[in-house]
Design an enzyme around this catalytic site. Structure first.
Site, short mmCIF file in Angstrom:
data_model
loop_
_atom_site.label_atom_id
_atom_site.label_comp_id
_atom_site.label_asym_id
_atom_site.label_seq_id
_atom_site.Cartn_x
_atom_site.Cartn_y
_atom_site.Cartn_z
N LYS A 172 5.47 4.48 0.18
CA LYS A 172 4.51 3.95 -0.79
C LYS A 172 4.76 2.45 -0.82
O LYS A 172 5.16 1.87 -1.84
CB LYS A 172 4.76 4.63 -2.16
CG LYS A 172 3.78 4.27 -3.25
CD LYS A 172 2.43 4.95 -3.11
CE LYS A 172 1.49 4.45 -4.20
NZ LYS A 172 0.12 4.97 -4.07
N ASP A 205 0.58 9.34 -1.16
CA ASP A 205 -0.56 10.01 -1.82
C ASP A 205 -1.64 10.38 -0.81
O ASP A 205 -2.19 11.48 -0.85
CB ASP A 205 -1.12 9.14 -2.98
CG ASP A 205 -1.31 7.67 -2.61
OD1 ASP A 205 -0.91 7.25 -1.51
OD2 ASP A 205 -1.87 6.93 -3.44
N ASP A 233 7.19 20.89 -0.14
CA ASP A 233 6.61 22.03 -0.88
C ASP A 233 5.13 22.14 -0.53
O ASP A 233 4.60 23.24 -0.33
CB ASP A 233 6.77 21.84 -2.40
CG ASP A 233 8.03 22.51 -2.94
OD1 ASP A 233 9.00 22.67 -2.17
OD2 ASP A 233 8.04 22.89 -4.13
MN MN Z 1 12.17 20.91 -3.15
#
Ligand code: MN
Ligand code: IPM
Length: 326
Positions: A172, A205, A233
Site C-alpha cells: 500500500k 485493496d 484468507d
Molecule cells: Mn490468517
C-alpha cells in the site's frame, strides 16, 4: 540405499486440529515416506489445564527436528492473543520461519502467496498508555527491516524461477509511504538480479478485487505479514474454501525446523464430529514432504488431493478418497 526417516514434532492442537492431522499422517504414511513423530500436547486446552503455552525447553527440543506438523490452536475460552502470540507467533519468530508460503488452486490455474512472516504489524511493537482512562493511547507499529523484506522478496523471485517467472509485489505504497518505500526499493533491487522475471505491483485493496475477479493474472505474490494474512484468507475463499488452503512456515536457510499447518483455525463448533475437511492439513503435509526433498511423494499427495477437491463428505470419507487416489 537406506531410506531417510524424518523427525517431526506433531502438534494436533485444539478443535478440529487433531482430527485433520491424524488423517494427514495416515496419508503421509501411505506414501512410504518414514516419519519419526513426537506428539506435543499444546494449545488452548493445555493452557487452560496447567498454564503451559510454549516452554523454551520445547522450542529447544524442536531445533533438532526436521519439521513441525501443526493442526490448529486456539479455544474461545482463552482471551484473543494469548495462544496466537505465545505459541504460533513465538514459533514463527524464534525459529525464524520468515516465509509463509500459501498456494492456491482455482479452476484454471494455481498461484502462490509468499507472506513475510516475522515482522510488520505482527512484531508486537507498541503498547498502551493510561490504559482504562479517558486519555488512553494505543500504538501498534509496523516493523520493517530491509533484511526481512529482502529475504522474503528473494524467496519469491527464486520460487517463480521454477514457475511462470512472474512476481507481483502487493503493498500500500500510496499510503504507507515509509514501509512501502522500503519494500518497493528492496523489490526493485532484487528484481535487477532476475532479469528473466516479469514483475508487477498492486496495492492491496486492488489485489482484493483481482483475487475475486481475475486471479489468473498472478503466479507468485510477495507481500508483508498483515496484508498476507488477510489476502490468504481471501485466496482460500476464491479457490474452493479455507478447508483446502495449506501453508508452510519456512526457514529457507534451514537453520532449524520449518512448520506446516492448514490456514484454517480450530473450528470448535464442528470439532470431534468428523465434519472438518482434512484436505488443507493433508496438503500441508505434502508441503512438508516437498521441503524435505521428497518431491515424488509430495506430487502424489497433491495430485490425489486435487482429484478430491470437490468431494463432499465426512472427514474420514474425504481422507479415504485421497488415500484411494494416491
Ligand atoms: Mn490468517
Ligand atoms: C494465520 C492465522 C494467524 C495469523 C493467527 C492465528 C495468529 O490467522 O496463520 O493466518 O494471523 O498469522
Amino acid at each position: 540405499m537406506a531410506e531417510t526417516t524424518y523427525r517431526v514434532a506433531v502438534v494436533g492442537g485444539d478443535g478440529i486440529g487433531p482430527e485433520v492431522i491424524a488423517h494427514g499422517l495416515r496419508v503421509i504414511e501411505a506414501t512410504g515416506v518414514r516419519l519419526d513423530t513426537t506428539d506435543y500436547d499444546l494449545g488452548g486446552a493445555r493452557y487452560l489445564r496447567d498454564g503451559t503455552i510454549l516452554p523454551d525447553s520445547v522450542l529447544d527440543e524442536w531445533r533438532s527436528f526436521d519439521g513441525i506438523y501443526l493442526g490448529a490452536v486456539g479455544t474461545p475460552e482463552v482471551a484473543p492473543g494469548v495462544i496466537e502470540r505465545g505459541l504460533l507467533l513465538k514459533m514463527r519468530f524464534d525459529l525464524d520461519l520468515y516465509v509463509n508460503q500459501r498456494p492456491f488452486l482455482t479452476d484454471s490455474h494455481d498461484f502462490v502467496v509468499i507472506r513475510e512472516n516475522t515482522e510488520g504489524s505482527y512484531a508486537g511493537e507498541g503498547g498502551l498508555l493510561r490504559k482504562g482512562t479517558p486519555h488512553e493511547i494505543a500504538t501498534q507499529g509496523s516493523v520493517n527491516t530491509r533484511m526481512g523484506a529482502e529475504r522474503a522478496i528473494r524467496y519469491g523471485f527464486e520460487l517463480t524461477m521454477s514457475r511462470k517467472k512472474h512476481l507481483t509485489l502487493v503493498h500500500k505504497t500510496n499510503v504507507l509511504t515509509f514501509s512501502g518505500d522500503l519494500w518497493q526499493r528492496a523489490f526493485d533491487d532484487v528484481a535487477a538480479e532476475y532479469p528473466e522475471v516479469e514483475t508487477a505491483y498492486n496495492h492491496v485493496d486492488a489485489a482484493c478485487i483481482y483475487f475475486v475477479q481475475d486471479p489468473q493474472r498472478y503466479d507468485v505474490i510477495v507481500t508483508d505479514n498483515l496484508f498476507g494474512d488477510i489476502l490468504t484468507d481471501l485466496g482460500g475463499a476464491v479457490s474452493g474454501g479455507i478447508g483446502l488452503a495449506a501453508s508452510a512456515n519456512l526457514n529457507p536457510a534451514r537453520t532449524g525446523p520449518s512448520m506446516f499447518e492448514p490456514v484454517h483455525g480450530s473450528a470448535p463448533d464442528i470439532a470431534g464430529r468428523n465434519l472438518a475437511n482434512p484436505i488443507a492439513a493433508i496438503m500441508s503435509g505434502a508441503m512438508m514432504l516437498r521441503f524435505f526433498g521428497e518431491a515424488e511423494a509430495a506430487d502424489r499427495i497433491s495430485r490425489a488431493c486435487e482429484a478430491c477437491n470437490h468431494i463432499e463428505g465426512s472427514t474420514t470419507e474425504i481422507a479415504d478418497a485421497v488415500l484411494a487416489k494416491l
